[in-house]
Design a protein around this motif. Structure first.
Motif, PDB file in Angstrom:
ATOM      1  N   GLY A   8     -20.248 -20.974  26.578  1.00 46.97           N
ATOM      2  CA  GLY A   8     -21.077 -21.094  26.152  1.00 46.97           C
ATOM      3  C   GLY A   8     -21.067 -22.247  24.813  1.00 46.97           C
ATOM      4  N   GLN A   9     -19.937 -22.820  24.777  1.00 45.83           N
ATOM      5  CA  GLN A   9     -19.552 -23.287  23.607  1.00 45.83           C
ATOM      6  C   GLN A   9     -18.988 -25.137  23.720  1.00 45.83           C
ATOM      7  OE1 GLN A   9     -16.850 -24.554  22.052  1.00 45.83           O
ATOM      8  NE2 GLN A   9     -15.364 -23.989  23.838  1.00 45.83           N
ATOM      9  N   VAL A  10     -19.132 -25.970  22.849  1.00 43.53           N
ATOM     10  CA  VAL A  10     -18.617 -26.798  23.389  1.00 43.53           C
ATOM     11  C   VAL A  10     -17.575 -27.526  22.326  1.00 43.53           C
ATOM     12  CG1 VAL A  10     -18.718 -29.464  23.305  1.00 43.53           C
ATOM     13  CG2 VAL A  10     -20.258 -28.383  24.765  1.00 43.53           C
ATOM     14  N   THR A  11     -16.776 -27.448  22.107  1.00 42.00           N
ATOM     15  CA  THR A  11     -15.617 -27.373  20.695  1.00 42.00           C
ATOM     16  C   THR A  11     -15.423 -29.430  20.721  1.00 42.00           C
ATOM     17  OG1 THR A  11     -14.176 -25.378  20.652  1.00 42.00           O
ATOM     18  CG2 THR A  11     -13.144 -27.132  19.503  1.00 42.00           C
ATOM     19  N   LEU A  12     -15.630 -29.981  19.279  1.00 38.21           N
ATOM     20  CA  LEU A  12     -15.335 -31.074  18.257  1.00 38.21           C
ATOM     21  C   LEU A  12     -14.412 -31.036  17.762  1.00 38.21           C
ATOM     22  CD1 LEU A  12     -18.620 -30.472  19.568  1.00 38.21           C
ATOM     23  CD2 LEU A  12     -19.235 -32.948  17.702  1.00 38.21           C
ATOM     24  N   ARG A  13     -13.471 -32.043  18.386  1.00 42.55           N
ATOM     25  CA  ARG A  13     -11.609 -32.256  17.238  1.00 42.55           C
ATOM     26  C   ARG A  13     -12.387 -33.326  16.868  1.00 42.55           C
ATOM     27  NH1 ARG A  13      -9.608 -27.065  18.734  1.00 42.55           N
ATOM     28  NH2 ARG A  13      -9.479 -26.554  20.177  1.00 42.55           N
ATOM     29  N   TRP A  14     -11.395 -33.755  15.320  1.00 42.72           N
ATOM     30  CA  TRP A  14     -11.583 -35.170  15.119  1.00 42.72           C
ATOM     31  C   TRP A  14     -10.146 -35.484  14.371  1.00 42.72           C
ATOM     32  CZ3 TRP A  14     -15.793 -31.986  14.156  1.00 42.72           C
ATOM     33  CH2 TRP A  14     -16.202 -32.139  13.011  1.00 42.72           C
ATOM     34  N   ASP A  15      -9.728 -36.637  14.213  1.00 39.78           N
ATOM     35  CA  ASP A  15      -8.647 -36.631  12.830  1.00 39.78           C
ATOM     36  C   ASP A  15      -9.841 -36.978  11.520  1.00 39.78           C
ATOM     37  OD1 ASP A  15      -6.740 -36.655  15.038  1.00 39.78           O
ATOM     38  OD2 ASP A  15      -7.200 -38.982  14.864  1.00 39.78           O
ATOM     39  N   TYR A  45     -15.160 -28.192  15.089  1.00 40.07           N
ATOM     40  CA  TYR A  45     -16.690 -27.573  15.184  1.00 40.07           C
ATOM     41  C   TYR A  45     -16.929 -27.263  16.700  1.00 40.07           C
ATOM     42  CZ  TYR A  45     -21.344 -26.949  14.266  1.00 40.07           C
ATOM     43  OH  TYR A  45     -23.310 -26.456  14.153  1.00 40.07           O
ATOM     44  N   ALA A  46     -17.439 -25.458  16.519  1.00 40.44           N
ATOM     45  CA  ALA A  46     -17.742 -24.892  17.652  1.00 40.44           C
ATOM     46  C   ALA A  46     -19.180 -25.823  17.682  1.00 40.44           C
ATOM     47  CB  ALA A  46     -17.158 -23.722  18.033  1.00 40.44           C
ATOM     48  N   ASP A  47     -19.805 -25.944  18.698  1.00 39.47           N
ATOM     49  CA  ASP A  47     -21.376 -26.204  19.008  1.00 39.47           C
ATOM     50  C   ASP A  47     -22.128 -25.083  19.595  1.00 39.47           C
ATOM     51  OD1 ASP A  47     -23.962 -26.722  18.690  1.00 39.47           O
ATOM     52  OD2 ASP A  47     -23.631 -28.339  20.252  1.00 39.47           O
ATOM     53  N   VAL A  66      -7.585 -11.227  13.809  1.00 42.76           N
ATOM     54  CA  VAL A  66      -8.053 -12.250  14.373  1.00 42.76           C
ATOM     55  C   VAL A  66      -9.518 -12.387  14.557  1.00 42.76           C
ATOM     56  CG1 VAL A  66      -7.766 -13.537  17.089  1.00 42.76           C
ATOM     57  CG2 VAL A  66      -6.123 -12.756  15.824  1.00 42.76           C
ATOM     58  N   TRP A  67     -10.435 -13.622  15.211  1.00 40.61           N
ATOM     59  CA  TRP A  67     -12.059 -13.419  14.426  1.00 40.61           C
ATOM     60  C   TRP A  67     -12.457 -14.815  15.839  1.00 40.61           C
ATOM     61  CZ3 TRP A  67      -8.715 -15.228  10.805  1.00 40.61           C
ATOM     62  CH2 TRP A  67      -9.171 -16.507  10.388  1.00 40.61           C
ATOM     63  N   ASN A  68     -13.396 -14.376  16.265  1.00 42.63           N
ATOM     64  CA  ASN A  68     -14.689 -14.698  17.595  1.00 42.63           C
ATOM     65  C   ASN A  68     -15.601 -15.113  16.610  1.00 42.63           C
ATOM     66  OD1 ASN A  68     -15.677 -16.467  19.261  1.00 42.63           O
ATOM     67  ND2 ASN A  68     -15.219 -14.162  20.397  1.00 42.63           N
ATOM     68  N   GLY A  69     -16.494 -15.520  16.080  1.00 42.86           N
ATOM     69  CA  GLY A  69     -18.138 -15.633  15.795  1.00 42.86           C
ATOM     70  C   GLY A  69     -18.332 -17.421  15.398  1.00 42.86           C
ATOM     71  N   THR A  70     -19.129 -17.462  15.583  1.00 44.19           N
ATOM     72  CA  THR A  70     -19.716 -18.779  15.705  1.00 44.19           C
ATOM     73  C   THR A  70     -20.323 -18.933  14.145  1.00 44.19           C
ATOM     74  OG1 THR A  70     -21.830 -20.727  16.742  1.00 44.19           O
ATOM     75  CG2 THR A  70     -22.065 -18.068  17.229  1.00 44.19           C
ATOM     76  N   LEU A  71     -21.497 -19.921  13.739  1.00 44.38           N
ATOM     77  CA  LEU A  71     -22.027 -20.541  12.652  1.00 44.38           C
ATOM     78  C   LEU A  71     -23.311 -20.362  13.402  1.00 44.38           C
ATOM     79  CD1 LEU A  71     -19.757 -23.394  10.518  1.00 44.38           C
ATOM     80  CD2 LEU A  71     -19.966 -21.103  10.857  1.00 44.38           C
ATOM     81  N   ASP A  72     -23.581 -20.752  14.409  1.00 40.51           N
ATOM     82  CA  ASP A  72     -24.997 -20.323  14.855  1.00 40.51           C
ATOM     83  C   ASP A  72     -25.596 -19.212  14.706  1.00 40.51           C
ATOM     84  OD1 ASP A  72     -26.885 -21.071  16.876  1.00 40.51           O
ATOM     85  OD2 ASP A  72     -26.109 -20.952  18.270  1.00 40.51           O
TER      86      ASP A  72
END
Length: 626
Positions: free
Chosen positions: A53-60, A99-101, A515-521
């Motif tokens: 249900g999501q795609v996680t983006l990571r960057w430096d 960021y989790a899209d 611990v929490w589980n939440g999207t910004l969407d």
């Protein structure tokens, strides 16, 4: 001097009023910092992980970046569109570096890129190379692993939530309204709760110079001041153990360039002063009076904030140059009373004008003791980096308004969704921003008229009647954490982006893990089963002992008093029996009964389900050695 009771305001708010208000207010003015003034930022290096249900983006992280724009497209070829998760603010930048899209369609491939920005109103840097991901359309059985090292202390836990926002503080003195609600008493009780349960020490509120408090008049062509009603307000507030951030607004009628330019149900005047010398005289007299009444040591622990969201046409009818003049005159007046008094701004919407005030301060030397701004529906970005890029360094950042949505009468304000949103934001701010003040404490809120019913999508953490909403419980859970922050690691589907955690310890060998589980969407306000997760919690390097375990939960079935209100028929205003039922459910609920567990070889392990949206707080109290 005795003060007259403040008036009962009988008009009612509505969703239609909210729409009209938004159309009036949201007219942003552009920054005047030249694009050439911003540094050239490096290009982020992007990594993408697909999940359920999501795609996680990571960057430096990029040196000098205030935030990052996340782009998505259906192919690696440009142009991409900036991801909009429906937060409702003008800002689209996220703080990163993850960021989790969750806005994509499950099973449908997408391509992503990221670009750094030096300010929310600065042009973006070069986009990263595109990387592809697919939000999976099937649930995951693999847990997200949260591993806490009980021996590795990172330092003291920052507590940026200890400032909150509030509607105008004159409500502390209000009488009963036409429904028989004692507004003043309830408003005071709200602050008592915030002080006792959330640790709140500061409140920032609108309209201390509003004519409702009869501060300024011109008699026979001369300025006349009366601070007696302000005294009553601040006496009440200080008696509750809370200090003010004095937002210097709005313009008194007799001093306004155009007193017909107003905002809000209570007709706050948004015009610049018609006479700058008289404005400066008012602020000097006001600050002098406060120091005389409360003492310099006390008032120097307060702060003076110059206006509210002057970058929006609905809150300031002048120009940017008018605002900078207002800031200069105000800062000079405050500092003339004592250099110990703190003054700051620009108190802008959407992170704007930070660069303009920073550049102005560097050029002119005008004092800026704190930088303040606001954002909604987004996590706070690093506006301190914006100021540093322009040469203003060492100034703390205060987000004096922040919330899950910029709209009053929005259902998300009463939903569980806001609880993990708050925790994502506070984690982002910790160690970087001094305060992240949630807007607002109470649903006694009159910008669009008094509340029309108990649950109406109001901004408040507390309802009328001071029932605690899920967002309030998120802040309560934060305040329940111990003083020392512990190191932890997260691994698994959405770990560190969708699902996050904090861990602390106290001086008695006890530990807390939040611990929490939440999207910004905000299309997922009601949740999404694809985003539910199993959590595998491991504690290591513990002392060998037995531990009592308490597991508190906020989700659709726990610590969510709106559900009880719906179960009794969703009355606009409950009767006595209804209030009794609601108050019986107004508590932070436990997921499981308390129990004891024993550490083995310095370790403990627990596993539990955590829905999206949802929050768990686990408290481990050391009992006896094994």
């Amino acid at each position: 001097m005795a003060t007259e009771p403040l008036p009962d305001r009988r008009a009612r708010g509505s969703a239609a009023a909210a729409v009209a208000w938004k159309d009036q207010v949201v007219r942003p003015r552009e920054s005047e910092v030249a694009d050439s003034a911003w540094p050239r930022l490096a290009t982020p290096r992007l990594r993408v992980d697909s999940g359920s249900g999501q795609v996680t983006l990571r960057w430096d992280p990029v040196q000098g970046a205030a935030g990052y724009l996340v782009y998505r497209g259906s192919s690696p070829d440009r142009p991409f569109q900036v991801v909009d998760h429906g937060g409702g603010d003008l800002v689209r930048a996220v703080p990163g570096p993850s960021y989790a899209d969750t806005t994509g369609r499950p099973g449908e491939p997408a391509w992503y890129a990221v670009a750094a920005v030096a300010a929310v109103d600065a042009p973006p840097g070069q986009m990263s190379r595109a990387a592809g991901g697919i939000p999976r359309a099937s649930p995951t059985d693999d847990p997200v692993r949260v591993e806490v090292d009980a021996s590795h202390v990172l330092g003291a836990l920052p507590r940026p939530w200890r400032m909150v926002g509030s509607e105008h503080l004159s409500q502390l003195l209000y009488p009963k309204d036409d429904r028989g609600i004692d507004v003043g008493r309830e408003f005071q009780d709200a602050f008592r709760l915030a002080r006792r349960e959330l640790g709140v020490t500061y409140v920032r509120a609108h309209a201390i110079l509003h004519d409702e408090l009869s501060v300024y008049r011109e008699l026979d062509g001369q300025s006349a001041y009366d601070f007696s009603k302000i005294d009553a307000v601040y006496d009440a507030l200080l008696g509750l153990g809370i200090r003010p951030v004095v937002e210097l607004s709005f313009m008194p009628h007799d001093l306004a360039r155009d007193p017909n330019q107003t905002v809000f149900h209570y007709q706050a005047i948004i015009a610049p002063p018609r006479d700058w010398e008289r404005w400066r005289g008012l602020i000097t007299a006001f600050a002098t009076h406060l120091v005389d009444r409360y003492g310099l040591d006390e008032v120097s622990s307060w702060a003076f904030e110059v206006w509210n969201e002057a970058n929006l046409g609905g809150f300031w009818s002048g120009s940017l140059s008018d605002y900078l003049r207002l800031y200069d005159e105000t800062a000079a007046a405050v500092k003339s009373v004592s250099p110990k008094l703190r003054v700051g701004g620009p108190s802008s919407a959407s992170g704007a004008w930070i660069g303009d005030l920073a550049a102005h301060a560097v050029k002119t030397g005008v004092p800026v003791d704190f930088l303040s701004t606001h954002i909604y529906g987004m996590l706070p970005v690093d506006v301190g980096a914006t100021a540093r890029d322009l040469g203003l360094r060492g100034v703390p950042v205060w987000w004096t308004e922040w919330g899950v949505n910029p709209r009053h009468f929005s259902a998300v304000n009463d939903a569980v969704f806001g609880a993990p949103f708050i925790l994502h934001g506070m984690l982002s701010a910790m160690g970087r921003d001094q305060y992240l003040a949630y807007w607002v404490l109470s649903d006694h809120f009159e910008e669009l008229g008094p509340p029309p019913r108990l649950f109406h999508g109001g901004f408040g953490l507390l309802t009328v009647g001071n029932l605690r909403k899920p967002r309030y419980w998120a802040l309560r859970m934060l305040e329940m954490l111990g003083p020392e922050r512990l190191a932890l690691e997260l691994e698994g589907d959405g770990g560190g982006s969708l699902l996050n955690a904090l861990a602390t310890r106290d001086g008695n060998g006890g530990l807390c893990v939040l611990v929490w589980n939440g999207t910004l969407d905000q299309s997922k306000v009601a949740g999404d089963r694809l985003l539910d997760r199993q959590v595998e919690l491991r504690l290591r390097n513990l002392r060998t002992a037995r531990y009592g375990v308490e597991h508190y939960r906020v989700d659709e079935a726990h610590s969510h008093v709106r559900r009880t209100w719906e179960a009794i028929g969703s009355p606009d205003w409950p009767d006595q029996a209804g209030w009794a039922t609601l108050r019986s459910k107004d508590r932070l609920e436990e997921l499981d009964p308390p129990r004891e567990v024993a550490s083995e070889a310095g370790q403990l392990a627990l596993r539990f389900e955590l829905p999206n949206p949802g929050v768990s707080l686990l408290r481990f109290s050391r009992r006896t050695p094994v």
